[in-house]
Structures are given as structure tokens and as C-alpha cells.
Design a protein around this motif. Structure first.
Motif, PDB file in Angstrom:
ATOM      1  N   LEU A   6       2.164   6.283  -0.157  1.00 44.17           N
ATOM      2  CA  LEU A   6       1.469   5.010  -0.317  1.00 44.17           C
ATOM      3  C   LEU A   6      -0.010   5.111  -0.018  1.00 44.17           C
ATOM      4  O   LEU A   6      -0.833   4.520  -0.690  1.00 44.17           O
ATOM      5  CB  LEU A   6       2.103   3.967   0.604  1.00 44.17           C
ATOM      6  CG  LEU A   6       1.515   2.564   0.585  1.00 44.17           C
ATOM      7  CD1 LEU A   6       1.639   1.972  -0.787  1.00 44.17           C
ATOM      8  CD2 LEU A   6       2.211   1.689   1.598  1.00 44.17           C
ATOM      9  N   ILE A 160      -5.236   0.842   1.136  1.00 43.05           N
ATOM     10  CA  ILE A 160      -4.080   1.294   0.353  1.00 43.05           C
ATOM     11  C   ILE A 160      -4.112   0.796  -1.082  1.00 43.05           C
ATOM     12  O   ILE A 160      -4.810  -0.170  -1.412  1.00 43.05           O
ATOM     13  CB  ILE A 160      -2.755   0.851   1.012  1.00 43.05           C
ATOM     14  CG1 ILE A 160      -2.578  -0.650   0.893  1.00 43.05           C
ATOM     15  CG2 ILE A 160      -2.692   1.280   2.443  1.00 43.05           C
ATOM     16  CD1 ILE A 160      -1.212  -1.113   1.328  1.00 43.05           C
ATOM     17  N   PHE A 192       5.439   0.506   2.935  1.00 40.20           N
ATOM     18  CA  PHE A 192       4.348   0.012   3.772  1.00 40.20           C
ATOM     19  C   PHE A 192       4.892  -0.722   4.990  1.00 40.20           C
ATOM     20  O   PHE A 192       4.354  -0.601   6.101  1.00 40.20           O
ATOM     21  CB  PHE A 192       3.439  -0.909   2.955  1.00 40.20           C
ATOM     22  CG  PHE A 192       2.352  -1.559   3.769  1.00 40.20           C
ATOM     23  CD1 PHE A 192       1.354  -0.801   4.348  1.00 40.20           C
ATOM     24  CD2 PHE A 192       2.351  -2.930   3.964  1.00 40.20           C
ATOM     25  CE1 PHE A 192       0.359  -1.399   5.108  1.00 40.20           C
ATOM     26  CE2 PHE A 192       1.354  -3.528   4.713  1.00 40.20           C
ATOM     27  CZ  PHE A 192       0.361  -2.763   5.286  1.00 40.20           C
ATOM     28  N   LEU A 247       0.788  -7.943  -0.741  1.00 40.56           N
ATOM     29  CA  LEU A 247       0.382  -7.260   0.482  1.00 40.56           C
ATOM     30  C   LEU A 247       0.035  -8.272   1.572  1.00 40.56           C
ATOM     31  O   LEU A 247       0.399  -8.100   2.740  1.00 40.56           O
ATOM     32  CB  LEU A 247      -0.823  -6.363   0.201  1.00 40.56           C
ATOM     33  CG  LEU A 247      -1.309  -5.452   1.329  1.00 40.56           C
ATOM     34  CD1 LEU A 247      -0.214  -4.501   1.785  1.00 40.56           C
ATOM     35  CD2 LEU A 247      -2.535  -4.663   0.876  1.00 40.56           C
TER      36      LEU A 247
END
Length: 348
Positions: A6, A160, A192, A247
Motif C-alpha cells: 500500500l 499513500i 491500511f 480513506l
């Protein structure tokens, strides 16, 4: 299926420093807080030269890279000068720039704290194992109590998604056939989430997570997918926004799980897009091409010469901004999020 990398697809910049060479932080920290170190997990955007010491063709330790860094020396930074990791350390009053950990000339005082890094290791699990090795090394140097303090009070920045989409997805037809963007994003979020939990278990308590910029507006993507007008490729921008929203939700879900930690999603997309759409407002003239070569596609070994007016450019090469643009973005992010980074809320 082997877990995706990742954070570290091509580059492996894990950078730590607690050398207080700057007398005072440039940005005012809330509640008279102190940040003993900056920990940066990320890709080429934050690499300060780790690529010099790993096996990869993606290197930039040659001119014109680094033409505006200290003494005009190419250091492995994918820019003409400093990169976000340097600006974070500088703005927080820790160090004027961050050297790469694998630099053999570093002394203990240069990387206290520092990280052990094996160039040939790619997985997230192995990266965390390196972090554990580093913590063990730090305990031998600084002791258990000081080590716990450093890890707990450091700002851990996690950058990321860039390589996972630009290389592992957009440039990998088999993967894009296997997953659509939502399912691929879900896959990344699962890894993640585990990564965040592991960071927490290792003692990290101030974690700042940075998402994607407008990927479709990178000079390289404009050239490849923006048509004759080299416009921003809106599909990639939409994918970036989707990833950022997921995210942000993932980060929010971990706040309740770890009430003694401050985990913040810092959205760089709006600031970056504003610079690209209105460059004149920030002192730029050119936002659709890089300074390097023709500015349309060159980066890394294809970047053999540069423009003479780099201050006019938002982008240095086909995928990376200039030092000037990086500095503006980092300062805007810190102005907006520093309270969240320190105490978990916008006003504290």
C-alpha cells in the motif's frame, strides 16, 4: 493473493529525525506542544534519497534533479530542491531537511530516532518489522522510557495511494480487469486498516494520513490521456476523490477505536487543485507541464535537462511538483490541520 504494498511500491523513504537544529518551529504549535520527531511513510513524493541505496531503476541522483538543493547537489529527491518530508521537519522546527536513513555517513545523532530499512523488502508486513527493529535499536541508544516518549509524541505522516493507483492499477491491465475502483479501494483499505492498528500497537499516537492529489492533472497523465489539448483527465481525478473519501471514512472509524490517539485525514486534493487551476495566485505561470525536458512526460532517467525559469512551474517533472509548489502545499496543510495533528480537533 499476496497483499499489496500500500505504501511502498517503488520507493521506500522511511525518514525519522529528532535533531532540533532549528531554534523554533515556523508554525505555532497548539498548547505549547512539542514534536520530538517526524516519521514519514510514503513514496517518491517524500523520498529524500532512499532510492540511492535500493535496487530500482527509479533513481534521480543525477542533474538536473536537486539543482536548487544545498549546493545544487542531486540527492535522490524527485524535485529541484526540497520535498514534503523536508518541509514538514522544517516547519515543525525539527530540522531544516531530512537525510535518508540509509546514508552510510549518518551518525547516531543524525537518525535518533531512525529506521532500519532493507532495500529488497516490499510488503507492509515487512516494513512494520523494520519499524520494530528500529524501536529495539532505539531502546539500546535512548532507553525504554525515552523511546516510548519519542514514538508517542512524534508526528507519523503516512502518504499513500499514489503508486498503488498510478502504477499498480492504472498501468496494470490485469488488475484493473480483476477489480473496479471501488473494490480495489476496499482492498487497499483492508490493508491500511491493519497497518494503522499495527502502528498503534507499536506506540504511535499522532498519525496524519495524506490522500491523493488530482492524479489526472499530472503532466504525464495529461499527455497520455488528456487528448490533443492535454487537459486534466477527469476520470483519474474522480478516482482520486473516491479514494480520498473512503480513506477519510477509514481514518474516522479508527478514531473511536483508539481514543487516546489523534488520527487525522489531511486532504491535500483541494489545495493542490487550486494551485493547478489558478497558478498565478501563487506566483506560478505554468501548471500543465513540468520544468524538466519537454515537460510532457519526462521523469527519472528521462529527465536530462531543465528549464531556466523553474520558479514559474508548478511541476518539476512529469509526476512531481517543484520545491516551491511542495512548500506551498505543506504550509497550507499545516495551517489547516496542525491542531488536529496535535490534539485531535480543529480548535484546542
Amino acid at each position: 493473493m499476496k497483499p499489496l504494498s500500500l505504501l511502498f511500491t517503488v520507493f521506500f523513504p522511511l525518514l525519522l529525525s529528532c535533531n532540533n537544529n532549528i531554534a523554533n518551529a515556523v508554525i505555532k504549535l497548539p498548547r505549547n506542544a512539542t514534536i520530538p520527531a517526524v516519521v514519514v511513510f510514503g513514496d517518491s513524493v517524500v523520498d529524500t534519497g532512499m532510492n540511492n541505496y535500493i535496487i530500482t531503476i527509479a533513481k534521480c541522483n543525477f542533474p538536473p534533479y536537486g539543482q536548487d538543493f544545498l549546493g545544487g547537489k542531486p540527492t535522490g529527491r524527485f524535485s529541484n530542491g526540497k520535498v514534503p518530508a523536508d518541509f514538514l521537519a522544517e516547519e515543525l522546527g525539527i530540522k531544516s531537511y531530512l537525510p535518508p536513513y540509509l546514508d552510510p555517513s549518518l551518525q547516531d545523532e543524525d537518525f535518533l530516532p531512525g529506521l532500519i530499512l532493507r532495500p529488497s523488502v516490499f510488503s507492509l508486513t515487512d516494513q512494520l518489522e523494520m519499524f520494530k527493529e528500529y524501536i529495539a535499536k532505539l531502546k539500546k541508544i535512548a532507553g525504554d522510557e525515552r523511546t516510548s516518549y519519542i514514538i508517542r509524541e512524534s508526528l507519523v505522516a503516512v502518504v499513500i495511494g499514489n503508486n498503488d493507483f498510478l502504477i499498480n492499477y492504472f498501468m496494470t491491465p490485469l488488475r484493473s480487469l480483476q477489480y473496479d475502483v471501488p473494490s480495489y479501494t476496499d482492498l487497499l483499505m483492508s490493508y491500511f486498516s491493519t497497518f494503522l492498528q499495527d502502528l498503534y500497537q507499536l506506540g504511535a499516537r499522532r498519525i496524519a494520513v495524506f490522500g491523493l492529489p488530482p492524479l489526472g492533472c499530472l503532466p504525464l497523465e495529461r499527455t497520455l490521456r488528456g487528448g490533443l489539448g492535454r487537459n486534466c483527465f477527469e476520470e483519474y481525478n474522480e478516482n482520486a476523490r473516491f479514494f480520498n473519501n473512503r480513506l477519510s471514512d477509514e481514518v474516522a472509524s479508527h478514531k473511536s477505536q483508539f481514543p487516546d490517539a489523534t488520527i487525522t485525514f489531511a486532504d491535500i486534493y483541494p489545495a493542490f487543485l487550486d494551485i493547478i487551476q489558478t497558478p498565478q495566485k501563487y506566483g506560478f505561470k505554468i501548471a500543465d507541464r513540468g520544468c524538466c525536458g519537454t515537460g510532457t512526460i519526462e521523469l527519472a532517467i528521462l529527465c536530462t535537462f531543465a528549464c531556466s525559469n523553474v520558479e514559474d512551474y508548478v511541476f518539476w517533472d512529469g509526476a512531481h511538483p517543484t520545491e516551491k509548489a511542495y512548500g506551498i502545499i505543506v504550509r497550507r496543510v499545516l495551517d489547516e490541520y496542525i491542531n488536529n495533528f496535535i490534539c485531535g480537533k480543529s480548535s484546542c
